[in-house]
Design an enzyme around this catalytic site. Structure first.
Site, PDB file in Angstrom:
ATOM      1  N   ARG A  39       0.647  -1.307   0.027  1.00 26.34           N
ATOM      2  CA  ARG A  39      -0.008   0.011  -0.088  1.00 26.34           C
ATOM      3  C   ARG A  39       1.128   1.382  -0.079  1.00 26.34           C
ATOM      4  NH1 ARG A  39      -3.880   1.811   4.863  1.00 26.34           N
ATOM      5  NH2 ARG A  39      -1.851   2.026   5.560  1.00 26.34           N
ATOM      6  N   ASP A  76     -13.063  -2.937  -2.635  1.00 25.62           N
ATOM      7  CA  ASP A  76     -13.775  -2.528  -1.759  1.00 25.62           C
ATOM      8  C   ASP A  76     -15.336  -2.615  -2.244  1.00 25.62           C
ATOM      9  OD1 ASP A  76     -13.209  -1.229   1.122  1.00 25.62           O
ATOM     10  OD2 ASP A  76     -15.188  -0.368   0.127  1.00 25.62           O
TER      11      ASP A  76
HETATM   12  O1  CP3 Z   1      -9.325  -9.433   2.655  1.00 23.00           O
HETATM   13  C1  CP3 Z   1     -10.552  -8.902   2.040  1.00 23.00           C
HETATM   14  O2  CP3 Z   1     -11.479  -9.173   2.828  1.00 23.00           O
HETATM   15  C2  CP3 Z   1     -10.674  -8.311   0.726  1.00 23.00           C
HETATM   16  C3  CP3 Z   1     -10.619  -7.063   0.560  1.00 23.00           C
HETATM   17  C4  CP3 Z   1     -11.916  -6.050   1.040  1.00 23.00           C
HETATM   18  C5  CP3 Z   1     -11.700  -4.828   1.785  1.00 23.00           C
HETATM   19  N1  CP3 Z   1     -12.999  -4.185   1.985  1.00 23.00           N
HETATM   20  C6  CP3 Z   1     -10.272  -4.060   1.749  1.00 23.00           C
HETATM   21  C7  CP3 Z   1     -10.248  -2.794   2.515  1.00 23.00           C
HETATM   22  C8  CP3 Z   1     -13.218  -6.263   1.382  1.00 23.00           C
HETATM   23  C9  CP3 Z   1     -14.077  -7.646   1.224  1.00 23.00           C
HETATM   24  C10 CP3 Z   1     -13.932  -5.123   1.849  1.00 23.00           C
HETATM   25  C11 CP3 Z   1     -15.284  -5.101   2.173  1.00 23.00           C
HETATM   26  C12 CP3 Z   1     -15.995  -3.827   2.910  1.00 23.00           C
HETATM   27  N2  CP3 Z   1     -15.472  -2.517   2.629  1.00 23.00           N
HETATM   28  C13 CP3 Z   1     -16.815  -3.945   3.635  1.00 23.00           C
HETATM   29  C14 CP3 Z   1     -17.822  -5.022   3.932  1.00 23.00           C
HETATM   30  C15 CP3 Z   1     -17.052  -5.949   5.252  1.00 23.00           C
HETATM   31  C16 CP3 Z   1     -16.939  -5.403   6.524  1.00 23.00           C
HETATM   32  O3  CP3 Z   1     -15.971  -5.322   6.913  1.00 23.00           O
HETATM   33  O4  CP3 Z   1     -18.129  -5.352   6.947  1.00 23.00           O
HETATM   34  C17 CP3 Z   1     -17.109  -2.522   3.938  1.00 23.00           C
HETATM   35  C18 CP3 Z   1     -18.334  -2.210   5.053  1.00 23.00           C
HETATM   36  C19 CP3 Z   1     -16.196  -1.836   3.397  1.00 23.00           C
HETATM   37  C20 CP3 Z   1     -16.267  -0.310   3.588  1.00 23.00           C
HETATM   38  C21 CP3 Z   1     -14.942   0.035   4.236  1.00 23.00           C
HETATM   39  N3  CP3 Z   1     -13.616  -0.069   3.282  1.00 23.00           N
HETATM   40  C22 CP3 Z   1     -14.483   0.605   5.444  1.00 23.00           C
HETATM   41  C23 CP3 Z   1     -15.705   0.975   6.381  1.00 23.00           C
HETATM   42  C24 CP3 Z   1     -13.249   0.943   5.558  1.00 23.00           C
HETATM   43  C25 CP3 Z   1     -12.633   1.477   6.687  1.00 23.00           C
HETATM   44  C26 CP3 Z   1     -12.385   0.821   7.795  1.00 23.00           C
HETATM   45  C27 CP3 Z   1     -11.270   0.459   8.208  1.00 23.00           C
HETATM   46  O5  CP3 Z   1     -10.779  -0.943   8.660  1.00 23.00           O
HETATM   47  O6  CP3 Z   1     -10.174   1.353   8.301  1.00 23.00           O
HETATM   48  C28 CP3 Z   1     -12.708   0.372   4.401  1.00 23.00           C
HETATM   49  C29 CP3 Z   1     -11.338   0.432   4.150  1.00 23.00           C
HETATM   50  C30 CP3 Z   1     -10.577  -1.000   3.851  1.00 23.00           C
HETATM   51  N4  CP3 Z   1     -11.074  -1.975   2.816  1.00 23.00           N
HETATM   52  C31 CP3 Z   1      -9.310  -1.460   4.009  1.00 23.00           C
HETATM   53  C32 CP3 Z   1      -9.064  -2.764   3.350  1.00 23.00           C
HETATM   54  C33 CP3 Z   1      -7.869  -3.558   3.644  1.00 23.00           C
HETATM   55  C34 CP3 Z   1      -8.315  -0.649   5.110  1.00 23.00           C
HETATM   56  C35 CP3 Z   1      -7.716   0.474   4.164  1.00 23.00           C
HETATM   57  C36 CP3 Z   1      -6.118   0.660   4.511  1.00 23.00           C
HETATM   58  O7  CP3 Z   1      -5.531  -0.174   4.043  1.00 23.00           O
HETATM   59  O8  CP3 Z   1      -6.225   1.348   5.226  1.00 23.00           O
END
Ligand code: CP3
Length: 345
Positions: A39, A76
């Site tokens: 990242r 995402d």
């Molecule tokens: O490994 C996996 O599961 C595959 C990748 C994946 C991501 N997001 C990567 C991600 C998947 C399947 C998701 C789905 C997702 N995204 C959901 C549903 C699953 C759940 O957790 O309920 C939701 C609600 C989202 C929306 C979302 N994306 C949020 C609320 C956030 C921020 C929260 C956080 O943890 O910081 C993200 C960011 C996100 N999506 C990250 C990752 C790896 C973290 C971002 C980073 O690298 O800083």
């Protein structure tokens, strides 16, 4: 090409397996130093998921490092609103946000589902890369947000504890809510079908905000749209993970999907009884167990495996892994599942 390890597909289809397959929600993410390094190389989260080569690399990291039985596409759920015309930002430490939100029928009518595939080409390019680099070692899981959860982000513009603007719309203007949910559903079907065309072997719907509704509202505003998606996706097994929706497990047992994801609030016995025998269950270790000692993790994991039983089962956590979990502890969870021998019944 034939998959070298198809345990999870067999389990999803309800066939018997030598052991429970295991993968972990958010396995491609900050829990891994290798993810954080990739990242950083990309510059930001959005650059990472829009770069097919780097997105493929982080998708495959947990397969190499943890030996999980499936890869999940690194992307995402918020790419769908963006592809329909509502761009999102992902600010470090703040989570996602949208500058524009859905406030009226006029804004809903400005959304477009015509260019979803074109706008999400980077996702399909990533899948092509992943399929090539994964060389059929394990299946690839595609995914999308369930319409209700996507609706919440589009109406609220960001995460929220209560999503009260979204719930307010269900009370004040249910017709508008249905109109938006239908548009999201349309886009999601097209999107998932194209993921499958590019080689995803199964797909999961994430309904992360199911738990802020109740049985009535969930079955009125969420499940009918999930049902539409399940009916449309006939090519591969579908998993529905509705976090907090214990009240609708019985109704979910009637969906046209193969697997139901179970969160950690719900006991395996309760879930099986509500859903019935026709589905495979997936879940559901409390992610916080992974903060415990090694012996505690092994004990809790084995307890979970026993409670679900050895058939129609895919092991996972009850929600995504927390970023500050020791990756060694996550690996212990995975290895405990893979080494477990069910006692003959
Ligand atoms: O490994 C996996 O599961 C595959 C990748 C994946 C991501 N997001 C990567 C991600 C998947 C399947 C998701 C789905 C997702 N995204 C959901 C549903 C699953 C759940 O957790 O309920 C939701 C609600 C989202 C929306 C979302 N994306 C949020 C609320 C956030 C921020 C929260 C956080 O943890 O910081 C993200 C960011 C996100 N999506 C990250 C990752 C790896 C973290 C971002 C980073 O690298 O800083």
């Amino acid at each position: 090409m034939k998959l070298q390890n198809d345990l999870i597909l067999r389990a999803a289809r309800g066939e018997s397996t030598e052991r429970a397959p295991v993968w972990v929600m958010r396995q491609a993410g900050r829990v891994l130093a290798e993810y954080r390094a990739t990242r950083a190389q990309a510059g930001s989260f959005k650059n990472l998921l829009m770069n097919p080569e780097l997105a493929a690399a982080v998708t495959i990291q947990p397969v190499d490092i943890f030996g999980v039985d499936a890869a999940i596409l690194f992307s995402d759920i918020l790419v769908i609103p963006e592809a329909m015309g509502l761009p999102y930002r992902m600010d470090e430490g703040k989570g996602p946000s949208f500058d524009q939100t859905i406030t009226s029928a006029r804004v809903v009518d400005q959304l477009s589902t015509d260019n979803v595939l074109e706008n999400l080409r980077y996702v399909f390019d990533a899948i092509d890369h992943i399929k090539r680099d994964l060389s059929d070692r394990v299946p690839l899981i595609g995914f999308a947000g369930a319409p209700w959860t996507i609706f919440c982000y589009m109406v609220e513009g960001r995460g929220s504890k209560t999503f009260s603007l979204s719930r307010a719309m269900l009370s004040k203007d249910p017709e508008l809510a249905h109109r938006l949910l239908s548009r999201i559903t349309e886009a999601t079907i097209v999107y998932l079908k194209e993921q499958i065309n590019h080689g995803c072997n199964m797909v999961q719907l994430f309904d992360s905000w199911a738990g802020i509704l109740n049985k009535d509202t969930y079955e009125q505003f969420a499940l009918p749209y999930i049902q539409k998606i399940c009916d449309a996706i006939t090519e591969v097994p579908v998993t529905v993970f509705a976090k907090g929706a214990f009240f609708s497990l019985e109704a979910m047992g009637k969906l046209n999907c193969r697997t139901i994801g179970i969160d950690w609030h719900t006991s395996p016995g309760f879930a099986r009884q509500a859903i019935g025998e026709s589905k495979t269950l997936q879940g559901n270790l409390d992610p916080a167990v992974l903060y415990g000692s090694e012996s505690f993790i092994i004990q809790q994991t084995e307890r979970m495996l026993d409670a679900f039983g050895g058939r129609q089962y895919i092991a996972n956590l009850g929600h995504g892994v927390y970023p500050d979990i020791d990756p060694g502890k996550l690996k212990l969870f995975i290895q405990t599942v893979q080494a477990y021998q069910y006692k003959p019944s």
